[in-house]
Write a protein that holds these residues in place. Sequence first.
Motif, PDB file in Angstrom:
ATOM      1  N   SER A   1       1.008  -1.088  -0.166  1.00  0.00           N
ATOM      2  CA  SER A   1       0.101  -0.255  -0.005  1.00  0.00           C
ATOM      3  C   SER A   1       0.825   1.720   0.426  1.00  0.00           C
ATOM      4  O   SER A   1       2.146   0.914  -0.363  1.00  0.00           O
ATOM      5  N   LYS A   2       0.289   2.552  -0.585  1.00  0.00           N
ATOM      6  CA  LYS A   2       0.731   3.437   0.124  1.00  0.00           C
ATOM      7  C   LYS A   2       1.565   3.776   1.029  1.00  0.00           C
ATOM      8  O   LYS A   2       2.182   4.567   1.600  1.00  0.00           O
ATOM      9  N   MET A   3       0.627   3.209   2.263  1.00  0.00           N
ATOM     10  CA  MET A   3       1.206   3.485   3.120  1.00  0.00           C
ATOM     11  C   MET A   3       2.499   2.329   3.843  1.00  0.00           C
ATOM     12  O   MET A   3       4.132   3.190   4.457  1.00  0.00           O
ATOM     13  N   GLN A   4       2.671   1.493   3.188  1.00  0.00           N
ATOM     14  CA  GLN A   4       3.979   0.899   3.337  1.00  0.00           C
ATOM     15  C   GLN A   4       4.947   0.813   2.125  1.00  0.00           C
ATOM     16  O   GLN A   4       6.209   1.194   2.874  1.00  0.00           O
ATOM     17  N   VAL A   5       4.779   1.623   1.492  1.00  0.00           N
ATOM     18  CA  VAL A   5       5.609   2.427   0.146  1.00  0.00           C
ATOM     19  C   VAL A   5       6.614   3.018   1.691  1.00  0.00           C
ATOM     20  O   VAL A   5       7.746   3.462   0.999  1.00  0.00           O
ATOM     21  N   MET A   6       5.669   3.942   2.279  1.00  0.00           N
ATOM     22  CA  MET A   6       6.676   4.982   2.260  1.00  0.00           C
ATOM     23  C   MET A   6       6.743   4.789   3.650  1.00  0.00           C
ATOM     24  O   MET A   6       8.264   4.905   3.929  1.00  0.00           O
TER      25      MET A   6
END
Length: 215
Positions: free
Chosen positions: A125-130
Motif C-alpha cells: 500500500s502507499k503507507m507501506q511504500v512510505m
Amino acid sequence: TSYPSAVLPTLVELFKTGDLTGHTWITFKATVIGFAISMVLGVLIAALLWWSGFLKKVLDPFLVIANAMPKIAFVPIFYIWLGSEYSVYGMAVAISLFITIMVVYEGFQAIDPNKIKLATTLGASKMQVMRYVVFPGSVPAVIAAIKMNIGLSLIGVIVGEFQSSSAGLGFLIVNGSQVFKLNIVMASIVVLAMLSAVMYLAVTRLEKAVQHRYA
C-alpha cells in the motif's frame, strides 16, 4: 573592545555567580525544543507533500516565499502571540522549519521510482511504500536536514533572545553590549561557539550510527 586574556576571568566570574550555567541552559533548552518541533513538523509536512501531489502544487509557492522571508520580521508577532519566553521557540521553529520541509521532501522525491514501482507491484500500500521504501531511503536527506537544523535553531533562539527574552546567552550579549561590558559579550560568544561545537559533534555521532545501520 575586549581582549582574549579577559575572557577566561569573565567566564569564571559568570560561572561563580551562576549566570553562565543558567543562561547557557536556557539557550540550550530552547534550541533543543525548537529543533525537535521543527524536525517533527518538517518531516510530517514533507510526507504529506509526497503523499498528495495536489497539496504539493498548492503549498509549494507559499513554502518558497516563507523560506525566503526574513524571519526576524516575525519577532513582534511571536512576542504578542506567545509572550517573551515562547516567542524564542517560535523564532527557532520559523527559521528552521521551512528549509527542513524542502530538504526532506527533496530526499523523498529522490527515491528510485523503480523501487516504489516494485513495492507497489508486490502489493504494498502507499503507507507501506512510505514506511519501508521512502523513509529508509531518505535517511541521508533527513540527516542533512538535522545538521542544518541544529544550527538554524540556535540562530533562531539567539535572534529571539536578542529581541524579546530576559534570559539566555542572547540576552547576556545584548545586556553586556548595552552597558559596554564587552568582556561579557565576548565570553558569551565563546560559550555559544562551544555549544554549537558540542551539538554539531552530537549530530555527527548520530550520522555515523545511522549510516552504519542503513549502509
